[in-house]
Design a protein around this motif. Structure first.
Motif, PDB file in Angstrom:
ATOM      1  N   HIS A  43       0.861  -1.278   0.065  1.00 31.79           N
ATOM      2  CA  HIS A  43       0.020   0.021   0.203  1.00 31.79           C
ATOM      3  C   HIS A  43       0.797   1.197   0.095  1.00 31.79           C
ATOM      4  O   HIS A  43       2.068   1.174   0.051  1.00 31.79           O
ATOM      5  CB  HIS A  43      -0.748  -0.111   1.403  1.00 31.79           C
ATOM      6  N   SER A  49      -3.494  -1.595   4.029  1.00 36.89           N
ATOM      7  CA  SER A  49      -3.693  -2.745   2.809  1.00 36.89           C
ATOM      8  C   SER A  49      -5.068  -2.870   2.772  1.00 36.89           C
ATOM      9  O   SER A  49      -5.476  -3.699   1.721  1.00 36.89           O
ATOM     10  CB  SER A  49      -3.153  -4.018   3.821  1.00 36.89           C
ATOM     11  N   VAL A  67      -0.490  -9.777   2.200  1.00 41.15           N
ATOM     12  CA  VAL A  67      -0.846  -8.150   2.475  1.00 41.15           C
ATOM     13  C   VAL A  67      -0.253  -7.783   3.888  1.00 41.15           C
ATOM     14  O   VAL A  67      -0.010  -8.601   4.887  1.00 41.15           O
ATOM     15  CB  VAL A  67      -2.360  -8.037   2.312  1.00 41.15           C
TER      16      VAL A  67
END
Length: 286
Positions: A43, A49, A67
């Motif tokens: 991200h 995320s 993630v």
């Protein structure tokens, strides 16, 4: 609102607690199957995320999807004196790849996650099977006048009354989407920055995000020898499309996918088109 929970913890070399999760091809006892292709999603700022939730679940049909929330973001630890610079995040990313046992995953990175992935690859030897960059922070100059103002005075803005701070963060985050954000999505993105630890963390990360972290690697983009896809929202008001075209010209063999009707948060403005572009790039296993 769809649940998004990072249920695993990793302690970095600097002592920060990072929250992460893996979706997709999971064994009966909860252990990942080594044979399933892996993709890691990064991200940017001031996000987490959570922006990848839809894409991650779609890709998880045929891949293990990793993630994580970077130190100082989302559900991960936020504390005084924390190094949340792009340099530090790249080192943490390398630590996580080793912890996950991923030697050559596919990587998809948004916003300053792009700089993190590029630094980890070019400076720290992280190896990827392929790399997709979505509206990345990769070439200077970057940072709006507002961004620079906030970063120059973190100790002042950190003392704003909570309601005023929340209102400012809401407006800032909302400006990343061209189509507008659902109120519940906007609240989920804003909330981590509005706790007792989150408010100073918001200004801390801006203060530490110096352009030198991209300048240090920008001259080496010509060394990249793996497949690269650059996706860009045509209506990105944070980083103009011209930066995407320039970036593609610097990376041998890189391809550009322009997504109409999308701003900086392509994941929210055009999730189906972005997911299709990424699945096509990642190959038949995606």
């Amino acid at each position: 609102m769809t649940q998004w929970l990072l249920d695993r913890t990793f302690r970095t070399a600097s002592g920060d607690e990072v929250r992460w999760a893996v979706l997709g091809d999971i064994g009966d006892l909860g252990e990942e199957r080594a044979a399933a292709p892996a993709v890691v999603l990064l991200h940017g700022t001031p996000f987490s995320s959570y922006v990848w939730r839809g894409v991650a679940r779609a890709l998880a049909a045929r891949r293990r999807v990793f993630v994580w929330d970077m130190p100082g973001y989302g559900a991960s630890e936020k504390r005084d004196g924390q190094d949340v610079s792009l340099g530090a995040q790249a080192r943490v990313f390398g630590e996580l790849l080793a912890h996950w046992g991923l030697s050559r995953p596919a990587v998809v990175a948004h916003d300053f996650g792009g700089c993190v992935a590029l630094r980890a690859h070019l400076l720290h030897g992280a190896r990827y099977e392929r790399l997709a960059l979505v509206d990345p922070v990769a070439l200077g100059p970057w940072g709006s006048p507002t961004y620079r103002l906030l970063g120059a005075h973190p100790e002042v803005f950190g003392q704003l009354p909570p309601a005023l701070h929340r209102a400012m963060v809401r407006e800032y985050v909302a400006s990343a989407a061209h189509q507008g954000l659902h109120p519940a999505v906007l609240e989920r993105l804003v909330e981590p920055w509005c706790t007792r630890e989150g408010q100073p963390a918001f200004y801390r990360q801006i203060a530490q995000n110096d352009q030198r972290f991209t300048d240090e690697v920008a001259g080496r983009y010509g060394e990249i020898e793996l497949p690269v896809l650059v996706c860009w929202g045509a209506q990105d008001d944070w980083i103009p499309l011209a930066k995407g075209r320039e970036l593609v010209s610097r990376i041998p063999g890189a391809r550009l996918r322009v997504i109409e009707g999308a701003g900086h948060l392509v994941q929210e403005d055009a999730p189906a088109e972005l997911t299709a572009a990424l699945a096509d790039f990642l190959g038949p296993d995606a």
